[in-house]
Design an enzyme around this catalytic site. Structure first.
Site, PDB file in Angstrom:
ATOM      1  N   CYS A   1       0.840  -1.188   0.000  1.00 51.03           N
ATOM      2  CA  CYS A   1       0.000   0.000   0.000  1.00 51.03           C
ATOM      3  C   CYS A   1       0.877   1.240   0.000  1.00 51.03           C
ATOM      4  O   CYS A   1       2.093   1.163   0.031  1.00 51.03           O
ATOM      5  CB  CYS A   1      -0.900  -0.002   1.231  1.00 51.03           C
ATOM      6  SG  CYS A   1      -1.711  -1.581   1.540  1.00 51.03           S
TER       7      CYS A   1
ATOM      8  N   ARG B   1       1.756   1.295  -6.746  1.00 50.98           N
ATOM      9  CA  ARG B   1       1.961   0.240  -5.757  1.00 50.98           C
ATOM     10  C   ARG B   1       0.763  -0.695  -5.652  1.00 50.98           C
ATOM     11  O   ARG B   1       0.864  -1.765  -5.068  1.00 50.98           O
ATOM     12  CB  ARG B   1       2.261   0.858  -4.384  1.00 50.98           C
ATOM     13  CG  ARG B   1       3.563   1.633  -4.348  1.00 50.98           C
ATOM     14  CD  ARG B   1       3.738   2.355  -3.034  1.00 50.98           C
ATOM     15  NE  ARG B   1       3.967   1.441  -1.941  1.00 50.98           N
ATOM     16  CZ  ARG B   1       5.153   0.969  -1.569  1.00 50.98           C
ATOM     17  NH1 ARG B   1       6.231   1.311  -2.257  1.00 50.98           N
ATOM     18  NH2 ARG B   1       5.276   0.151  -0.557  1.00 50.98           N
TER      19      ARG B   1
ATOM     20  N   TRP C   1      -4.487  -1.756  -0.194  1.00 48.59           N
ATOM     21  CA  TRP C   1      -4.639  -2.976  -0.995  1.00 48.59           C
ATOM     22  C   TRP C   1      -5.130  -4.045  -0.033  1.00 48.59           C
ATOM     23  O   TRP C   1      -4.404  -4.450   0.866  1.00 48.59           O
ATOM     24  CB  TRP C   1      -3.301  -3.354  -1.625  1.00 48.59           C
ATOM     25  CG  TRP C   1      -3.379  -4.347  -2.746  1.00 48.59           C
ATOM     26  CD1 TRP C   1      -3.628  -4.091  -4.056  1.00 48.59           C
ATOM     27  CD2 TRP C   1      -3.139  -5.759  -2.660  1.00 48.59           C
ATOM     28  NE1 TRP C   1      -3.570  -5.242  -4.799  1.00 48.59           N
ATOM     29  CE2 TRP C   1      -3.282  -6.286  -3.963  1.00 48.59           C
ATOM     30  CE3 TRP C   1      -2.835  -6.637  -1.615  1.00 48.59           C
ATOM     31  CZ2 TRP C   1      -3.122  -7.639  -4.249  1.00 48.59           C
ATOM     32  CZ3 TRP C   1      -2.679  -7.989  -1.894  1.00 48.59           C
ATOM     33  CH2 TRP C   1      -2.825  -8.474  -3.201  1.00 48.59           C
TER      34      TRP C   1
ATOM     35  N   ASN D   1       0.925   0.058   6.681  1.00 44.52           N
ATOM     36  CA  ASN D   1       1.274  -0.908   5.632  1.00 44.52           C
ATOM     37  C   ASN D   1       1.792  -2.171   6.299  1.00 44.52           C
ATOM     38  O   ASN D   1       2.499  -2.097   7.309  1.00 44.52           O
ATOM     39  CB  ASN D   1       2.369  -0.364   4.711  1.00 44.52           C
ATOM     40  CG  ASN D   1       1.852   0.671   3.755  1.00 44.52           C
ATOM     41  OD1 ASN D   1       0.661   0.940   3.708  1.00 44.52           O
ATOM     42  ND2 ASN D   1       2.751   1.277   2.993  1.00 44.52           N
ATOM     43  N   GLY D   2       1.493  -3.321   5.705  1.00 41.46           N
ATOM     44  CA  GLY D   2       1.993  -4.576   6.248  1.00 41.46           C
ATOM     45  C   GLY D   2       0.868  -5.465   6.732  1.00 41.46           C
ATOM     46  O   GLY D   2      -0.310  -5.257   6.411  1.00 41.46           O
TER      47      GLY D   2
ATOM     48  N   GLU E   1      10.206 -14.501 -18.586  1.00 43.04           N
ATOM     49  CA  GLU E   1       9.875 -13.088 -18.419  1.00 43.04           C
ATOM     50  C   GLU E   1       8.847 -12.628 -19.446  1.00 43.04           C
ATOM     51  O   GLU E   1       7.932 -11.857 -19.121  1.00 43.04           O
ATOM     52  CB  GLU E   1      11.143 -12.236 -18.508  1.00 43.04           C
ATOM     53  CG  GLU E   1      10.917 -10.752 -18.322  1.00 43.04           C
ATOM     54  CD  GLU E   1      10.337 -10.378 -16.969  1.00 43.04           C
ATOM     55  OE1 GLU E   1       9.883  -9.222 -16.823  1.00 43.04           O
ATOM     56  OE2 GLU E   1      10.331 -11.224 -16.045  1.00 43.04           O
TER      57      GLU E   1
ATOM     58  N   LYS F   1       5.140 -11.004 -18.557  1.00 40.00           N
ATOM     59  CA  LYS F   1       4.665  -9.715 -19.069  1.00 40.00           C
ATOM     60  C   LYS F   1       3.290  -9.863 -19.717  1.00 40.00           C
ATOM     61  O   LYS F   1       2.415  -9.015 -19.553  1.00 40.00           O
ATOM     62  CB  LYS F   1       5.663  -9.136 -20.078  1.00 40.00           C
ATOM     63  CG  LYS F   1       6.900  -8.579 -19.465  1.00 40.00           C
ATOM     64  CD  LYS F   1       6.575  -7.343 -18.644  1.00 40.00           C
ATOM     65  CE  LYS F   1       7.565  -7.132 -17.534  1.00 40.00           C
ATOM     66  NZ  LYS F   1       7.511  -8.052 -16.433  1.00 40.00           N
TER      67      LYS F   1
ATOM     68  N   GLU G   1       0.532 -10.638 -16.771  1.00 39.65           N
ATOM     69  CA  GLU G   1       0.277  -9.683 -15.694  1.00 39.65           C
ATOM     70  C   GLU G   1      -0.410  -8.411 -16.171  1.00 39.65           C
ATOM     71  O   GLU G   1      -1.107  -7.758 -15.392  1.00 39.65           O
ATOM     72  CB  GLU G   1       1.569  -9.348 -14.935  1.00 39.65           C
ATOM     73  CG  GLU G   1       2.631  -8.600 -15.709  1.00 39.65           C
ATOM     74  CD  GLU G   1       3.885  -8.374 -14.874  1.00 39.65           C
ATOM     75  OE1 GLU G   1       3.812  -8.462 -13.638  1.00 39.65           O
ATOM     76  OE2 GLU G   1       4.943  -8.117 -15.469  1.00 39.65           O
TER      77      GLU G   1
ATOM     78  N   HIS H   1       5.961 -33.784 -22.730  1.00 43.51           N
ATOM     79  CA  HIS H   1       5.651 -34.363 -21.421  1.00 43.51           C
ATOM     80  C   HIS H   1       4.371 -33.765 -20.856  1.00 43.51           C
ATOM     81  O   HIS H   1       4.297 -33.440 -19.672  1.00 43.51           O
ATOM     82  CB  HIS H   1       6.833 -34.158 -20.470  1.00 43.51           C
ATOM     83  CG  HIS H   1       8.075 -34.870 -20.907  1.00 43.51           C
ATOM     84  ND1 HIS H   1       8.298 -36.211 -20.687  1.00 43.51           N
ATOM     85  CD2 HIS H   1       9.149 -34.420 -21.598  1.00 43.51           C
ATOM     86  CE1 HIS H   1       9.473 -36.553 -21.206  1.00 43.51           C
ATOM     87  NE2 HIS H   1      10.005 -35.483 -21.767  1.00 43.51           N
TER      88      HIS H   1
ATOM     89  N   LYS I   1       3.337  -3.003  -6.956  1.00 42.86           N
ATOM     90  CA  LYS I   1       4.716  -2.843  -7.425  1.00 42.86           C
ATOM     91  C   LYS I   1       5.713  -3.456  -6.456  1.00 42.86           C
ATOM     92  O   LYS I   1       6.603  -4.186  -6.844  1.00 42.86           O
ATOM     93  CB  LYS I   1       5.008  -1.351  -7.615  1.00 42.86           C
ATOM     94  CG  LYS I   1       6.412  -1.044  -8.121  1.00 42.86           C
ATOM     95  CD  LYS I   1       6.603  -1.545  -9.534  1.00 42.86           C
ATOM     96  CE  LYS I   1       7.965  -1.194 -10.086  1.00 42.86           C
ATOM     97  NZ  LYS I   1       8.183  -1.831 -11.396  1.00 42.86           N
TER      98      LYS I   1
END
Length: 622
Positions: free
Chosen positions: A2, A27, A76, A102-103, A495, A499, A502, A518, A617
């Site tokens: 947050c 964030r 968040w 936050n946390g 990567e 991208k 997300e 497989h 973020k």
């Protein structure tokens, strides 16, 4: 994850708080709120569900909240659904204590039950309301000051937190406390600021303090005092933020992500130049260039002493580690393990005394990576951090630090931070190889000469981005996408797939191409998008064979390869070419088309590129 902001000074606080929160939107959040105090008056709290603009509308851009002292927050949701009731700030029953947090408070339920027995009531489902009322409880029970009330609370709670607190009895002050969650403090002649991250403060000051772990601080207009857990005053040194405030603005681009994709050549060049220096003949150095790791704090003796390297990271930083594993092992012949930080910390890992642990993190505050660092240090291992933020928790606690020079990265989906971490790992691999005698002087010089060409080659790729825009628009409605490659190409695929998923919300997976048979190939059907990455000459034909296999089952193929491999057009339906470079470095070039592909698909779908749903973020909680 947050965002926290705070201000105390001579100006109206609310507009400054809203401005700071707007710089922290990247964030991730689902609600927002402000608490502002006007002199001795009760703090006025306003909250809103949804985007920050709703809170701005409710407060007339902050003009309707009068007062020069205040705190703000973007939430968040972790405890309780996203709504105005659960949004921060929270207050004690009579409004004595107002706080943002936050946390995660892990033992909040136990604390809540205790407070219920003491007569407190609760209006929200949050752990933050619990910790706010716990502060109030200790403040009243022991008749102590704010610092003592905070320290007693910190001893009692378990979890991670950055707290900003206002007390009714201390109207001209803000108090903060921190454990594991990031917080910075800026002070000017007549004001003090606090925030979760640098961009919120850049407009007002570049001289900041990083509050230490398990420390507290008292902010007044133009001053800050720091305290340890015992309540004793401690000193903190200022850090100068060298980022330009304009670096946190879009600069004419539609989205931060596209701006940051275009900033990669400069960021990579700056990171290379930070350690690659001209040779000094007076020191007996020959050749035009040398890598100087003295800013990192790593000596040749320490490099020779390494028995194994363990790379620990999360998300895109983990993908950097996968690519680095191939490069370091091939060049330096040092065994490398790559570990997800969230698994490493709970796995009772086997580390030998001469193992080097490398922790990679953009923010330097990633909770799992920070915990892994502490686990490694507790076992007596040296830790080298690759981070982007000077003074961050991981940077402060690591034994050695390689700072990447990406500057502020605002978009949730990382681009330039990933690329600078990648080039930092190349430089470490080259120097490790040279110092340990695994490569010759001639090879060393050739690798350094080639790595300096990467920024120019990245620029060349960006010049041809329109073809990818056309292709992305054509396949924006894809339901599934698979990225396949071998060796370093597999690391690139990881990567590229991230991208895609997300920011475009398309189901996307990366596979080592040899694993298709497989099980995975059963998922391929008519029209399935498959991206084959082929930058490694020794594996090129094998990956082509895998692409032929999926094409025969109806896949639509995109190929990504180096200039000269034009025969791939006989297999792939659409091909993107990148400049040739040493094959150890191809990830730096091949990732750019994949970043652009994810971006353009997201734009074509009309999505919020910079702030994808459910993501943040800086992941500062487990």
């Amino acid at each position: 994850m947050c965002g926290i902001v705070g201000y105390i000074g001579e100006e109206q606080a609310a507009p400054i708080l809203l401005d700071g929160l707007s710089k922290l939107e990247y964030r991730g959040y689902d609600s927002a709120g402000l608490a502002v105090r006007n002199g001795d008056a009760e703090a006025e709290i306003v909250k809103a569900k949804g985007r920050l603009r709703i809170l701005a509308e409710k407060t007339n851009d902050g003009q309707s909240l009068i007062g020069t002292c205040g705190i703000g927050h973007t939430r968040w949701a972790t405890h309780g659904e996203p709504n105005e009731t659960n949004a921060h700030p929270h207050c004690s029953d009579d409004g004595n204590v107002v706080a943002v947090h936050n946390g995660i408070i892990e033992n909040y339920q136990e604390l809540k039950e205790k407070l219920l027995r003491k007569g407190y009531t609760f209006y929200s489902q949050t752990d933050t309301e619990v910790v706010t009322k716990l502060i109030d409880y200790y403040y009243r029970k022991y008749k102590v000051g704010p610092i003592d009330a905070l320290s007693k609370t910190m001893v009692r709670v378990r979890g991670s937190y950055a707290l900003a607190v206002m007390f009714r009895d201390f109207p001209g002050e803000i108090y903060v406390a921190r454990k594991d969650s990031p917080m910075i403090i800026g002070v000017t002649d007549h004001a003090a600021y606090l925030a979760s991250d640098v961009p919120a403060l850049l407009k007002y000051t570049r001289q900041v303090y990083y509050i230490g772990n398990l420390e507290m601080a008292r902010l007044t207009g133009g001053a800050v005092t720091f305290y340890n857990l015992d309540g004793d005053q401690v000193s903190r040194e200022k850090t100068e933020i060298t980022w330009d405030a304009q670096a946190a603005e879009k600069g004419g681009f539609q989205h931060f992500m596209m701006k940051e994709i275009h900033e990669q050549p400069r960021a990579v060049a700056d990171t290379i130049q930070s350690v690659v220096k001209p040779c000094d003949p007076d020191k007996g150095e020959s050749g035009p260039l040398r890598i100087d790791l003295s800013p990192v704090g790593l000596t040749d003796e320490e490099i020779r002493d390494i028995s194994q390297i363990t790379i620990v990271a999360c998300g895109s930083a983990y993908h950097v580690g996968v690519a680095a594993q191939y490069v370091i092992e091939d060049l330096a012949r040092i065994p490398v393990r790559v570990e997800l930080a969230s698994e490493f910390r709970y796995r009772n890992p086997i580390l030998n005394p001469h193992d080097l642990v490398i922790v990679i993190s953009q923010s330097g505050e990633t909770a799992d990576s920070l915990a892994a660092l502490r686990e490694a240090k507790a076992r007596g291992n040296k830790v080298l951090a690759i981070v982007n933020v000077v003074g961050s928790s991981i940077a402060r606690e690591a034994d050695k630090v390689f700072y990447t020079l990406a500057g502020p990265e605002i978009s949730v989906a990382t681009t330039k931070a990933y690329s600078t971490q990648l080039v930092a790992s190349y430089l470490l691999a080259i120097q490790f190889a040279y110092v340990r005698g695994a490569i010759t002087e001639e090879k060393y010089g050739a690798l350094l000469a080639e790595i300096r060409t990467l920024p120019e080659k990245m620029e060349k790729i960006l010049e041809g981005k329109e073809r990818l825009q056309w292709f992305a628009a054509k396949y924006a409605n894809a339901k599934d996408a698979f990225f396949i490659g071998r060796g370093i190409d597999y690391a690139i695929c990881l990567e590229g797939s991230l991208k895609m998923k997300e920011i475009s919300y398309i189901h996307s997976e990366a596979y080592a191409a040899g694993e298709l048979k497989h099980g995975t190939i059963s998922l391929v059907e008519d029209g399935t998008l498959v991206i084959g990455v082929l930058t490694q000459s020794g594996l090129y034909e094998k990956t082509v064979s895998n692409m032929v296999e999926v094409k025969s089952r109806g896949a639509y193929l995109m190929g990504l390869t180096s200039y000269g491999h034009y025969e791939i057009e006989d297999t792939a339906d659409f091909v993107v070419y990148i400049p040739r470079t040493d094959e150890h470095f191809t990830t730096s070039l091949a990732v750019i088309p994949l970043q652009l592909l994810g971006y353009y698909v997201s734009v074509a779908k009309g999505l919020d590129v910079d702030k994808p749903r459910n993501l943040a973020k800086s992941v500062t909680v487990e």
